[in-house]
Design a protein around this motif. Structure first.
Motif, mmCIF file in Angstrom:
data_model
loop_
_atom_site.group_PDB
_atom_site.id
_atom_site.type_symbol
_atom_site.label_atom_id
_atom_site.label_comp_id
_atom_site.label_asym_id
_atom_site.label_seq_id
_atom_site.Cartn_x
_atom_site.Cartn_y
_atom_site.Cartn_z
ATOM 1 N N PRO A 42 -13.251 -7.759 -3.266
ATOM 2 C CA PRO A 42 -14.141 -7.119 -2.298
ATOM 3 C C PRO A 42 -13.329 -6.170 -1.418
ATOM 4 O O PRO A 42 -12.179 -6.493 -1.087
ATOM 5 C CB PRO A 42 -14.665 -8.294 -1.462
ATOM 6 C CG PRO A 42 -14.416 -9.503 -2.270
ATOM 7 C CD PRO A 42 -13.242 -9.211 -3.159
ATOM 8 N N ILE A 43 -13.907 -5.041 -1.042
ATOM 9 C CA ILE A 43 -13.102 -4.006 -0.379
ATOM 10 C C ILE A 43 -12.493 -4.491 0.947
ATOM 11 O O ILE A 43 -11.371 -4.131 1.277
ATOM 12 C CB ILE A 43 -13.882 -2.688 -0.228
ATOM 13 C CG1 ILE A 43 -12.908 -1.543 0.104
ATOM 14 C CG2 ILE A 43 -14.976 -2.762 0.811
ATOM 15 C CD1 ILE A 43 -13.368 -0.193 -0.316
ATOM 16 N N HIS A 44 -13.223 -5.341 1.680
ATOM 17 C CA HIS A 44 -12.665 -5.854 2.938
ATOM 18 C C HIS A 44 -11.379 -6.658 2.691
ATOM 19 O O HIS A 44 -10.419 -6.578 3.454
ATOM 20 C CB HIS A 44 -13.680 -6.733 3.672
ATOM 21 C CG HIS A 44 -14.796 -5.953 4.278
ATOM 22 N ND1 HIS A 44 -16.016 -5.816 3.663
ATOM 23 C CD2 HIS A 44 -14.871 -5.249 5.421
ATOM 24 C CE1 HIS A 44 -16.795 -5.055 4.418
ATOM 25 N NE2 HIS A 44 -16.128 -4.701 5.495
ATOM 26 N N GLN A 45 -11.404 -7.416 1.599
ATOM 27 C CA GLN A 45 -10.221 -8.215 1.260
ATOM 28 C C GLN A 45 -9.072 -7.309 0.813
ATOM 29 O O GLN A 45 -7.918 -7.516 1.187
ATOM 30 C CB GLN A 45 -10.580 -9.205 0.157
ATOM 31 C CG GLN A 45 -9.612 -10.362 0.055
ATOM 32 C CD GLN A 45 -9.921 -11.274 -1.119
ATOM 33 O OE1 GLN A 45 -10.916 -11.088 -1.831
ATOM 34 N NE2 GLN A 45 -9.081 -12.257 -1.326
ATOM 35 N N ALA A 46 -9.418 -6.291 0.026
ATOM 36 C CA ALA A 46 -8.401 -5.338 -0.435
ATOM 37 C C ALA A 46 -7.732 -4.655 0.754
ATOM 38 O O ALA A 46 -6.509 -4.465 0.769
ATOM 39 C CB ALA A 46 -9.031 -4.300 -1.364
ATOM 40 N N ILE A 47 -8.519 -4.318 1.771
ATOM 41 C CA ILE A 47 -7.980 -3.659 2.967
ATOM 42 C C ILE A 47 -7.022 -4.594 3.704
ATOM 43 O O ILE A 47 -5.927 -4.199 4.093
ATOM 44 C CB ILE A 47 -9.130 -3.204 3.900
ATOM 45 C CG1 ILE A 47 -9.903 -2.060 3.243
ATOM 46 C CG2 ILE A 47 -8.592 -2.771 5.256
ATOM 47 C CD1 ILE A 47 -11.221 -1.732 3.913
ATOM 48 N N GLY A 48 -7.418 -5.847 3.867
ATOM 49 C CA GLY A 48 -6.569 -6.826 4.548
ATOM 50 C C GLY A 48 -5.227 -6.987 3.859
ATOM 51 O O GLY A 48 -4.174 -6.989 4.504
ATOM 52 N N ILE A 49 -5.251 -7.089 2.532
ATOM 53 C CA ILE A 49 -4.014 -7.258 1.760
ATOM 54 C C ILE A 49 -3.152 -6.005 1.863
ATOM 55 O O ILE A 49 -1.938 -6.065 2.032
ATOM 56 C CB ILE A 49 -4.339 -7.575 0.287
ATOM 57 C CG1 ILE A 49 -5.016 -8.946 0.199
ATOM 58 C CG2 ILE A 49 -3.083 -7.543 -0.576
ATOM 59 C CD1 ILE A 49 -5.547 -9.278 -1.166
ATOM 60 N N SER A 50 -3.817 -4.858 1.784
ATOM 61 C CA SER A 50 -3.106 -3.596 1.874
ATOM 62 C C SER A 50 -2.409 -3.455 3.228
ATOM 63 O O SER A 50 -1.288 -2.933 3.307
ATOM 64 C CB SER A 50 -4.098 -2.466 1.640
ATOM 65 O OG SER A 50 -3.496 -1.241 1.844
ATOM 66 N N SER A 209 -6.366 -14.779 0.879
ATOM 67 C CA SER A 209 -5.721 -13.811 -0.008
ATOM 68 C C SER A 209 -4.216 -13.921 -0.031
ATOM 69 O O SER A 209 -3.562 -13.106 -0.678
ATOM 70 C CB SER A 209 -6.111 -12.387 0.365
ATOM 71 O OG SER A 209 -7.038 -12.334 1.381
ATOM 72 N N VAL A 210 -3.637 -14.906 0.678
ATOM 73 C CA VAL A 210 -2.177 -15.002 0.722
ATOM 74 C C VAL A 210 -1.597 -15.104 -0.684
ATOM 75 O O VAL A 210 -0.577 -14.495 -0.997
ATOM 76 C CB VAL A 210 -1.728 -16.198 1.602
ATOM 77 C CG1 VAL A 210 -0.233 -16.463 1.437
ATOM 78 C CG2 VAL A 210 -2.022 -15.902 3.052
ATOM 79 N N ALA A 211 -2.294 -15.847 -1.565
ATOM 80 C CA ALA A 211 -1.795 -16.011 -2.936
ATOM 81 C C ALA A 211 -1.681 -14.676 -3.663
ATOM 82 O O ALA A 211 -0.752 -14.464 -4.443
ATOM 83 C CB ALA A 211 -2.711 -16.948 -3.712
ATOM 84 N N ILE A 212 -2.636 -13.760 -3.389
ATOM 85 C CA ILE A 212 -2.587 -12.435 -4.023
ATOM 86 C C ILE A 212 -1.616 -11.538 -3.271
ATOM 87 O O ILE A 212 -0.865 -10.766 -3.874
ATOM 88 C CB ILE A 212 -3.988 -11.783 -4.033
ATOM 89 C CG1 ILE A 212 -4.979 -12.702 -4.721
ATOM 90 C CG2 ILE A 212 -3.950 -10.418 -4.701
ATOM 91 C CD1 ILE A 212 -6.419 -12.325 -4.469
ATOM 92 N N ALA A 213 -1.628 -11.652 -1.931
ATOM 93 C CA ALA A 213 -0.821 -10.754 -1.101
ATOM 94 C C ALA A 213 0.676 -10.984 -1.289
ATOM 95 O O ALA A 213 1.441 -10.031 -1.314
ATOM 96 C CB ALA A 213 -1.198 -10.923 0.366
ATOM 97 N N ALA A 214 1.072 -12.263 -1.438
ATOM 98 C CA ALA A 214 2.504 -12.572 -1.437
ATOM 99 C C ALA A 214 3.297 -11.877 -2.548
ATOM 100 O O ALA A 214 4.279 -11.193 -2.250
ATOM 101 C CB ALA A 214 2.718 -14.078 -1.470
ATOM 102 N N PRO A 215 2.884 -12.012 -3.831
ATOM 103 C CA PRO A 215 3.671 -11.313 -4.862
ATOM 104 C C PRO A 215 3.647 -9.797 -4.664
ATOM 105 O O PRO A 215 4.664 -9.116 -4.880
ATOM 106 C CB PRO A 215 2.990 -11.699 -6.180
ATOM 107 C CG PRO A 215 1.780 -12.454 -5.848
ATOM 108 C CD PRO A 215 1.816 -12.836 -4.417
ATOM 109 N N LEU A 216 2.514 -9.298 -4.204
ATOM 110 C CA LEU A 216 2.390 -7.859 -3.970
ATOM 111 C C LEU A 216 3.367 -7.408 -2.883
ATOM 112 O O LEU A 216 4.115 -6.441 -3.057
ATOM 113 C CB LEU A 216 0.949 -7.557 -3.550
ATOM 114 C CG LEU A 216 0.554 -6.100 -3.475
ATOM 115 C CD1 LEU A 216 0.385 -5.534 -4.866
ATOM 116 C CD2 LEU A 216 -0.734 -5.937 -2.695
ATOM 117 N N VAL A 217 3.359 -8.141 -1.754
ATOM 118 C CA VAL A 217 4.233 -7.784 -0.632
ATOM 119 C C VAL A 217 5.702 -7.926 -1.022
ATOM 120 O O VAL A 217 6.534 -7.095 -0.644
ATOM 121 C CB VAL A 217 3.895 -8.649 0.609
ATOM 122 C CG1 VAL A 217 4.952 -8.499 1.687
ATOM 123 C CG2 VAL A 217 2.528 -8.265 1.155
ATOM 124 N N GLY A 218 6.017 -8.955 -1.822
ATOM 125 C CA GLY A 218 7.387 -9.102 -2.311
ATOM 126 C C GLY A 218 7.822 -7.859 -3.075
ATOM 127 O O GLY A 218 8.912 -7.318 -2.851
#
Lengths: 264, 95
Positions: A42-50, A209-218
């Motif tokens: 969902p776009i709101h979640q994508a924004i938060g992760i970004s 979203s931490v599970a998705i955000a973490a590898p991305l942020v790494g």
């Protein structure tokens, strides 16, 4: 999450962070649409992760510019008064905006950023790398604060850094050298993104979203650390051209999804 | 370049660097460990929290440094930015 998806997110983060740092771009402008379009978030979640990725890029790269006295810390702090205010308001408003409106806004900003990069790419063909920072006196604070308020607002709405708004205003109207403007914008982005991230975090758009955000942020961390190191040695022209193509593609894809209603 | 400004730049760069590398290390360790033990996701979360806290820490460090330089104008600016960020944090929790 499977190992495969985690690996994919690391690679995506690495590329966005690396090319972002090379081109002087937060990476959020690439990550929000990719997460929304290809990972079906969902776009709101994508924004938060970004937003988390944007904080990572800013933190990782700005220490080098600050260390070498390229960043104007006082100017940055002053403009942060406006960017954080904009981010705060926008993050609150974003929750009440529907995803189509947000997506359309995003497409507009992608197009604007791509266009401003065309100009930058053209300039990068002739320009030599500046190594010293010339003396300057900052002018036109009201305009700078106004632009920062808008940049902060876009950051909170779209999960981006807002560099393409702040850098030209600082350079053209506040008479700050381009290198200083880029470094200072980069310095401000972390605090700005953190402000809206707190609101997204409190709303619960991010805890899940931490599970998705973490590898991305790494990946973003690794990419931007490497990118910032390579930046002074690499010719940016081809990187800018590549990013313009990617951004154009993402804008078209997102617009298509909005029209066909395929955005989750 | 004034001596004081150089010192401020140095301490700010150090703050950012420590925050970035700590968050990076925790996140990488957590992501790898989560495939082995459930505790991994706790380490990841700690890394994300460090990432979120670093910009605020950076504002505080800058503010303290401005006070030490007797530059009250920019100390106040830092305090203003800090207030907005803290306000965002509490608004985020409430809504």
């Amino acid at each position: 999450m499977t190992l495969g998806v985690a690996f994919l997110l690391v690679v995506l983060g690495f590329l966005a962070g690396g090319f972002g740092a090379l081109a002087g771009l937060g990476g959020g402008i690439i990550l929000t649409p990719v997460l929304a379009i290809y990972f079906h978030l969902p776009i709101h979640q994508a924004i938060g992760i970004s937003l988390l990725s944007v904080i990572a890029t800013s933190t990782a790269t700005s220490s080098q510019y600050v260390e070498h006295h390229v960043t104007d810390v006082r100017l940055g702090m002053t403009l942060e008064l406006a960017t954080t205010m904009g981010a705060l308001i926008a993050a609150l408003v974003a929750q009440h905006m529907n995803r189509r409106t947000l997506a359309v806004l995003f497409v507009c900003f992608l197009a604007y950023s791509a266009a401003s990069m065309v100009k930058k790419a053209w300039g990068s063909r002739q320009e030599e790398h500046q190594t010293t920072v010339p003396d300057y006196k900052v002018r036109n604070y009201p305009l700078g604060l106004g632009a920062s308020l808008i940049a902060g607002g876009l950051s909170g709405l779209l999960g981006i850094g807002g560099g393409p708004i702040k850098v030209p205003v600082m350079y053209l109207f506040m008479k700050v050298p381009l290198r200083v403007a880029t470094a200072t914008s980069n310095f401000m982005i972390g605090v700005t993104a953190a402000t809206s991230a707190y609101i997204y975090w409190g709303r619960g758009d991010m805890k899940t979203s931490v599970a998705i955000a973490a590898p991305l942020v790494g990946g973003v961390f690794a990419g931007s650390l490497l990118g910032a190191r390579l930046a002074p040695k690499v010719k940016t022209f081809y990187i800018l051209v590549l990013l313009i193509v990617v951004m154009g593609w993402l804008a078209a894809e997102m617009l298509y999804k909005v029209v066909t209603g395929g955005l989750s | 370049m004034k001596q004081e400004r150089a010192a401020t730049d140095h301490i700010l760069a150090l703050t950012l660097k420590i925050g970035a590398y700590t968050a990076f290390a925790l996140i990488v360790a957590g992501v790898l460990l989560q495939f082995v033990t459930p505790f991994g996701s706790k380490i990841t979360l700690a890394g994300v929290l460090v990432l979120l806290a670093t910009p605020v820490l950076r504002i505080i460090v800058a503010g303290v440094q401005f006070v030490r330089e007797r530059d009250m104008k920019y100390a106040l600016v830092s305090l203003g930015v800090l207030c907005i960020v803290v306000l965002a944090y509490f608004l985020g929790i409430q809504t």
